[in-house]
Design a protein around this motif. Structure first.
Motif, PDB file in Angstrom:
ATOM      1  N   GLU A   1       0.830  -1.213   0.000  1.00  0.00           N
ATOM      2  CA  GLU A   1       0.000   0.000   0.000  1.00  0.00           C
ATOM      3  C   GLU A   1       0.862   1.260   0.000  1.00  0.00           C
ATOM      4  OE1 GLU A   1      -3.088   0.142  -0.709  1.00  0.00           O
ATOM      5  OE2 GLU A   1      -3.702  -1.929  -0.397  1.00  0.00           O
ATOM      6  N   ALA A   2       1.943   1.251   0.797  1.00  0.00           N
ATOM      7  CA  ALA A   2       2.843   2.406   0.824  1.00  0.00           C
ATOM      8  C   ALA A   2       3.511   2.601  -0.533  1.00  0.00           C
ATOM      9  CB  ALA A   2       3.901   2.233   1.917  1.00  0.00           C
ATOM     10  N   LYS A   3       3.917   1.504  -1.169  1.00  0.00           N
ATOM     11  CA  LYS A   3       4.571   1.606  -2.473  1.00  0.00           C
ATOM     12  C   LYS A   3       3.600   2.112  -3.534  1.00  0.00           C
ATOM     13  CE  LYS A   3       8.199   0.952  -3.026  1.00  0.00           C
ATOM     14  NZ  LYS A   3       9.275   1.978  -2.947  1.00  0.00           N
ATOM     15  N   ILE A   4       2.336   1.651  -3.487  1.00  0.00           N
ATOM     16  CA  ILE A   4       1.332   2.157  -4.425  1.00  0.00           C
ATOM     17  C   ILE A   4       1.143   3.660  -4.224  1.00  0.00           C
ATOM     18  CG2 ILE A   4      -1.136   2.116  -5.019  1.00  0.00           C
ATOM     19  CD1 ILE A   4      -1.036  -0.937  -4.452  1.00  0.00           C
TER      20      ILE A   4
ATOM     21  N   ALA B   1       1.699   8.982  -6.366  1.00  0.00           N
ATOM     22  CA  ALA B   1       2.105  10.368  -6.122  1.00  0.00           C
ATOM     23  C   ALA B   1       3.119  10.829  -7.171  1.00  0.00           C
ATOM     24  CB  ALA B   1       2.683  10.519  -4.713  1.00  0.00           C
ATOM     25  N   ALA B   2       3.881   9.879  -7.710  1.00  0.00           N
ATOM     26  CA  ALA B   2       4.887  10.191  -8.720  1.00  0.00           C
ATOM     27  C   ALA B   2       4.319  10.154 -10.139  1.00  0.00           C
ATOM     28  CB  ALA B   2       6.058   9.220  -8.604  1.00  0.00           C
ATOM     29  N   GLY B   3       3.030   9.804 -10.303  1.00  0.00           N
ATOM     30  CA  GLY B   3       2.406   9.843 -11.617  1.00  0.00           C
ATOM     31  C   GLY B   3       1.887   8.530 -12.157  1.00  0.00           C
ATOM     32  N   ALA B   4       2.133   7.428 -11.466  1.00  0.00           N
ATOM     33  CA  ALA B   4       1.600   6.134 -11.911  1.00  0.00           C
ATOM     34  C   ALA B   4       0.106   6.065 -11.609  1.00  0.00           C
ATOM     35  CB  ALA B   4       2.326   4.994 -11.201  1.00  0.00           C
ATOM     36  N   THR B   5      -0.576   5.140 -12.282  1.00  0.00           N
ATOM     37  CA  THR B   5      -1.991   4.907 -11.998  1.00  0.00           C
ATOM     38  C   THR B   5      -2.185   3.442 -11.615  1.00  0.00           C
ATOM     39  OG1 THR B   5      -2.450   4.466 -14.333  1.00  0.00           O
ATOM     40  CG2 THR B   5      -2.822   6.710 -13.562  1.00  0.00           C
TER      41      THR B   5
ATOM     42  N   THR C   1      -1.103  -4.209  -9.563  1.00  0.00           N
ATOM     43  CA  THR C   1      -0.388  -3.696 -10.721  1.00  0.00           C
ATOM     44  C   THR C   1      -0.656  -2.209 -10.849  1.00  0.00           C
ATOM     45  OG1 THR C   1      -2.191  -4.405 -12.181  1.00  0.00           O
ATOM     46  CG2 THR C   1      -0.263  -5.845 -12.063  1.00  0.00           C
ATOM     47  N   VAL C   2       0.353  -1.503 -11.299  1.00  0.00           N
ATOM     48  CA  VAL C   2       0.247  -0.076 -11.585  1.00  0.00           C
ATOM     49  C   VAL C   2       0.777   0.138 -12.995  1.00  0.00           C
ATOM     50  CG1 VAL C   2       0.456   0.628  -9.161  1.00  0.00           C
ATOM     51  CG2 VAL C   2       2.502   0.464 -10.579  1.00  0.00           C
ATOM     52  N   VAL C   3       0.416   1.277 -13.562  1.00  0.00           N
ATOM     53  CA  VAL C   3       0.860   1.620 -14.912  1.00  0.00           C
ATOM     54  C   VAL C   3       1.699   2.883 -14.814  1.00  0.00           C
ATOM     55  CG1 VAL C   3       0.090   2.215 -17.244  1.00  0.00           C
ATOM     56  CG2 VAL C   3      -1.237   0.599 -15.865  1.00  0.00           C
TER      57      VAL C   3
ATOM     58  N   ASP D   1       4.324   5.842 -19.152  1.00  0.00           N
ATOM     59  CA  ASP D   1       4.441   5.433 -20.556  1.00  0.00           C
ATOM     60  C   ASP D   1       3.537   4.253 -20.902  1.00  0.00           C
ATOM     61  OD1 ASP D   1       6.432   7.245 -21.680  1.00  0.00           O
ATOM     62  OD2 ASP D   1       7.782   6.338 -20.210  1.00  0.00           O
ATOM     63  N   GLY D   2       2.703   3.828 -19.954  1.00  0.00           N
ATOM     64  CA  GLY D   2       1.774   2.733 -20.212  1.00  0.00           C
ATOM     65  C   GLY D   2       2.312   1.352 -19.888  1.00  0.00           C
ATOM     66  N   ASN D   3       3.498   1.255 -19.304  1.00  0.00           N
ATOM     67  CA  ASN D   3       4.057  -0.033 -18.913  1.00  0.00           C
ATOM     68  C   ASN D   3       3.422  -0.523 -17.621  1.00  0.00           C
ATOM     69  OD1 ASN D   3       6.183  -0.176 -20.989  1.00  0.00           O
ATOM     70  ND2 ASN D   3       6.958   1.626 -19.929  1.00  0.00           N
ATOM     71  N   VAL D   4       3.059  -1.799 -17.600  1.00  0.00           N
ATOM     72  CA  VAL D   4       2.454  -2.386 -16.409  1.00  0.00           C
ATOM     73  C   VAL D   4       3.566  -2.897 -15.495  1.00  0.00           C
ATOM     74  CG1 VAL D   4       0.920  -4.185 -15.518  1.00  0.00           C
ATOM     75  CG2 VAL D   4       0.375  -3.026 -17.672  1.00  0.00           C
ATOM     76  N   LEU D   5       3.514  -2.494 -14.225  1.00  0.00           N
ATOM     77  CA  LEU D   5       4.483  -2.913 -13.212  1.00  0.00           C
ATOM     78  C   LEU D   5       3.733  -3.662 -12.122  1.00  0.00           C
ATOM     79  CD1 LEU D   5       6.276   0.535 -12.924  1.00  0.00           C
ATOM     80  CD2 LEU D   5       7.057  -1.446 -14.234  1.00  0.00           C
ATOM     81  N   GLY D   6       4.202  -4.849 -11.783  1.00  0.00           N
ATOM     82  CA  GLY D   6       3.571  -5.638 -10.750  1.00  0.00           C
ATOM     83  C   GLY D   6       4.248  -5.447  -9.405  1.00  0.00           C
ATOM     84  N   LEU D   7       3.463  -5.556  -8.344  1.00  0.00           N
ATOM     85  CA  LEU D   7       3.965  -5.465  -6.977  1.00  0.00           C
ATOM     86  C   LEU D   7       3.472  -6.678  -6.206  1.00  0.00           C
ATOM     87  CD1 LEU D   7       3.070  -1.726  -6.258  1.00  0.00           C
ATOM     88  CD2 LEU D   7       5.297  -2.633  -6.941  1.00  0.00           C
ATOM     89  N   ILE D   8       4.343  -7.238  -5.366  1.00  0.00           N
ATOM     90  CA  ILE D   8       3.994  -8.365  -4.505  1.00  0.00           C
ATOM     91  C   ILE D   8       4.462  -8.077  -3.094  1.00  0.00           C
ATOM     92  CG2 ILE D   8       4.528 -10.789  -3.922  1.00  0.00           C
ATOM     93  CD1 ILE D   8       4.671 -11.413  -6.864  1.00  0.00           C
ATOM     94  N   GLN D   9       3.607  -8.358  -2.129  1.00  0.00           N
ATOM     95  CA  GLN D   9       3.987  -8.300  -0.716  1.00  0.00           C
ATOM     96  C   GLN D   9       3.659  -9.654  -0.100  1.00  0.00           C
ATOM     97  OE1 GLN D   9       2.240  -5.165   1.763  1.00  0.00           O
ATOM     98  NE2 GLN D   9       2.196  -6.605   3.463  1.00  0.00           N
TER      99      GLN D   9
END
Length: 116
Positions: A73-76, A81-85, A101-103, A106-114
């Motif tokens: 949640e903190a990373k999201i 705040a830096a511009g990702a959605t 996942t966040v975008v 530039d439209g690249n999908v980035l995954g996050l796991i905790q």
């Protein structure tokens, strides 16, 4: 916040799960650790490679790298705040593991796991 992040999980969309499983088994030299009709996962030398059928929940169109983070949640919040959605909000997928996942801009999908 300074943390050591690492990409340890990469999910690949596939159209034929059985055929892809054979190819990745040959590539990695190990049998899948998880083998189901909706997900096949390999663990090879600390790297997790997942195969997701094209009709899977994630609706992947390209491979997605998942960054392992201590507080999803903190990373999201930092990333938005830096511009990702947010593409997919954090949700539990079993065993206390949260994924999201966040975008990027530039439209690249980035995954996050905790992991808990």
């Amino acid at each position: 916040m300074t943390t050591t992040l690492g990409i340890r999980t990469v999910l690949h969309p596939v159209t034929d799960l059985a055929a892809a499983k054979a190819v990745y088994t040959a590539l990695l030299g190990v049998a899948p650790q998880t083998d189901s009709p909706y997900y096949v996962g390999f663990d090879a030398e600390g790297q997790h490679i997942g195969l997701v059928p094209d009709n899977g929940k994630q609706q992947l169109t390209n491979p997605v790298s998942y960054w392992h983070v201590p507080d999803i949640e903190a990373k999201i919040a930092e990333m938005t705040a830096a511009g990702a959605t947010v593409r997919e909000a954090a949700n539990e997928v079993g065993g206390g593991r949260l994924v999201a996942t966040v975008v990027d801009t530039d439209g690249n999908v980035l995954g996050l796991i905790q992991d808990r």
